[in-house]
Write a protein that holds these residues in place. Structure first.
Motif, PDB file in Angstrom:
ATOM      1  N   PHE A  88       0.860  -1.180   0.000  1.00  8.91           N
ATOM      2  CA  PHE A  88       0.000   0.000   0.000  1.00  8.91           C
ATOM      3  C   PHE A  88       0.898   1.232   0.000  1.00  8.91           C
ATOM      4  CE2 PHE A  88      -4.346  -1.518   0.996  1.00  8.91           C
ATOM      5  CZ  PHE A  88      -4.059  -2.866   1.204  1.00  8.91           C
ATOM      6  N   ARG A  89       0.303   2.385  -0.279  1.00  9.78           N
ATOM      7  CA  ARG A  89       1.067   3.623  -0.188  1.00  9.78           C
ATOM      8  C   ARG A  89       0.171   4.742   0.315  1.00  9.78           C
ATOM      9  NH1 ARG A  89       2.022   4.874  -6.681  1.00  9.78           N
ATOM     10  NH2 ARG A  89      -0.129   5.466  -7.175  1.00  9.78           N
ATOM     11  N   GLN A  90       0.820   5.726   0.912  1.00 16.80           N
ATOM     12  CA  GLN A  90       0.088   6.871   1.417  1.00 16.80           C
ATOM     13  C   GLN A  90       0.871   8.141   1.134  1.00 16.80           C
ATOM     14  OE1 GLN A  90      -1.054   6.636   5.568  1.00 16.80           O
ATOM     15  NE2 GLN A  90      -2.692   8.142   5.258  1.00 16.80           N
ATOM     16  N   ALA A  91       0.271   9.000   0.342  1.00 14.85           N
ATOM     17  CA  ALA A  91       0.861  10.300   0.032  1.00 14.85           C
ATOM     18  C   ALA A  91       0.377  11.324   1.054  1.00 14.85           C
ATOM     19  CB  ALA A  91       0.466  10.725  -1.377  1.00 14.85           C
ATOM     20  N   PRO A  92       1.120  12.410   1.231  1.00 14.31           N
ATOM     21  CA  PRO A  92       0.713  13.427   2.212  1.00 14.31           C
ATOM     22  C   PRO A  92      -0.690  13.941   1.946  1.00 14.31           C
ATOM     23  CG  PRO A  92       2.940  13.834   1.461  1.00 14.31           C
ATOM     24  CD  PRO A  92       2.404  12.734   0.604  1.00 14.31           C
ATOM     25  N   GLY A  93      -1.525  13.958   2.974  1.00 15.13           N
ATOM     26  CA  GLY A  93      -2.875  14.481   2.849  1.00 15.13           C
ATOM     27  C   GLY A  93      -3.857  13.547   2.152  1.00 15.13           C
ATOM     28  N   LYS A  94      -3.399  12.332   1.850  1.00 12.05           N
ATOM     29  CA  LYS A  94      -4.279  11.389   1.146  1.00 12.05           C
ATOM     30  C   LYS A  94      -4.491  10.123   1.968  1.00 12.05           C
ATOM     31  CE  LYS A  94      -3.324  12.849  -3.585  1.00 12.05           C
ATOM     32  NZ  LYS A  94      -2.981  12.406  -4.967  1.00 12.05           N
ATOM     33  N   GLU A  95      -5.530   9.379   1.594  1.00  8.17           N
ATOM     34  CA  GLU A  95      -5.788   8.100   2.236  1.00  8.17           C
ATOM     35  C   GLU A  95      -4.759   7.065   1.784  1.00  8.17           C
ATOM     36  OE1 GLU A  95      -8.914   9.351   4.426  1.00  8.17           O
ATOM     37  OE2 GLU A  95      -8.537   7.202   4.256  1.00  8.17           O
ATOM     38  N   ARG A  96      -4.559   6.055   2.653  1.00  6.26           N
ATOM     39  CA  ARG A  96      -3.699   4.952   2.240  1.00  6.26           C
ATOM     40  C   ARG A  96      -4.411   4.190   1.125  1.00  6.26           C
ATOM     41  NH1 ARG A  96      -0.779   1.464   6.841  1.00  6.26           N
ATOM     42  NH2 ARG A  96      -0.292   3.626   7.378  1.00  6.26           N
ATOM     43  N   GLU A  97      -3.663   3.831   0.078  1.00  7.22           N
ATOM     44  CA  GLU A  97      -4.273   3.164  -1.060  1.00  7.22           C
ATOM     45  C   GLU A  97      -3.527   1.893  -1.431  1.00  7.22           C
ATOM     46  OE1 GLU A  97      -4.221   5.672  -4.513  1.00  7.22           O
ATOM     47  OE2 GLU A  97      -2.043   5.672  -4.670  1.00  7.22           O
TER      48      GLU A  97
ATOM     49  N   GLU B  34       3.743  11.409  -9.178  1.00  5.81           N
ATOM     50  CA  GLU B  34       2.537  11.029  -8.417  1.00  5.81           C
ATOM     51  C   GLU B  34       2.690   9.695  -7.691  1.00  5.81           C
ATOM     52  OE1 GLU B  34       2.711  11.950 -11.641  1.00  5.81           O
ATOM     53  OE2 GLU B  34       1.256  10.812 -12.868  1.00  5.81           O
ATOM     54  N   ASP B  35       3.801   9.000  -7.902  1.00  4.93           N
ATOM     55  CA  ASP B  35       4.094   7.785  -7.131  1.00  4.93           C
ATOM     56  C   ASP B  35       4.724   8.122  -5.780  1.00  4.93           C
ATOM     57  OD1 ASP B  35       5.103   6.264 -10.206  1.00  4.93           O
ATOM     58  OD2 ASP B  35       3.217   5.920  -9.123  1.00  4.93           O
ATOM     59  N   THR B  36       5.050   9.376  -5.566  1.00  2.00           N
ATOM     60  CA  THR B  36       5.660   9.783  -4.302  1.00  2.00           C
ATOM     61  C   THR B  36       4.720   9.485  -3.135  1.00  2.00           C
ATOM     62  OG1 THR B  36       6.990  11.526  -5.313  1.00  2.00           O
ATOM     63  CG2 THR B  36       6.488  11.764  -2.974  1.00  2.00           C
ATOM     64  N   ALA B  37       5.234   8.737  -2.172  1.00  2.00           N
ATOM     65  CA  ALA B  37       4.420   8.319  -1.025  1.00  2.00           C
ATOM     66  C   ALA B  37       5.291   7.505  -0.072  1.00  2.00           C
ATOM     67  CB  ALA B  37       3.234   7.470  -1.481  1.00  2.00           C
ATOM     68  N   VAL B  38       4.727   7.215   1.087  1.00  2.00           N
ATOM     69  CA  VAL B  38       5.318   6.206   1.962  1.00  2.00           C
ATOM     70  C   VAL B  38       4.686   4.875   1.565  1.00  2.00           C
ATOM     71  CG1 VAL B  38       5.607   5.392   4.323  1.00  2.00           C
ATOM     72  CG2 VAL B  38       5.660   7.851   3.836  1.00  2.00           C
TER      73      VAL B  38
END
Length: 124
Positions: A36-45, A88-92
């Protein structure tokens, strides 16, 4: 005690590649495992998941054709090869263990164990 440890994140330019690893310890998992990934201010997806045999995989639409999930059961490790990276792939990115052994789920509530996450940053 179950532990999932991700590694391989970092900073990469758009179009580049990274390979994430997730090593599990504490028990051997025959379960579906996912990323999964989670970008700042977004839900984990949901990003991708794979069954124990590796015969079945599933990807989120934004990463299809660019990311590949695999696993090495002898090492209790799951991988995520990420190519043609976009800003747009930037995330944890987090790896996780599904309760299921055969059915792939895309909702995080189906996953019981989680790693601490690894940061992926794609610059334009």
């Amino acid at each position: 005690q179950v532990q999932l440890v991700e590694s391989g994140g970092g900073l990469v330019q758009a179009g580049g590649s990274l390979r994430l690893s997730c090593a599990a310890s504490g028990r051997t998992f025959n379960n579906v495992m996912g990323w999964f990934r989670q970008a700042p201010g977004k839900e984990r997806e949901f990003v991708a998941a794979i069954t124990w045999s590796g015969a079945t995989t599933h990807y989120a639409d934004p990463v299809k054709g660019r990311f590949t999930i695999s696993r090495d059961n002898a090492k209790n490790t799951v991988f995520l090869q990420m190519n043609s990276l976009k800003p747009e792939d930037t995330a944890v990115y987090y790896c996780a263990v599904d309760r299921s052994y055969r059915v792939i789920h895309t909702t995080s509530t189906n996953y019981d164990y989680w790693g601490q996450g690894t940061q992926v940053t794609v610059s334009s």
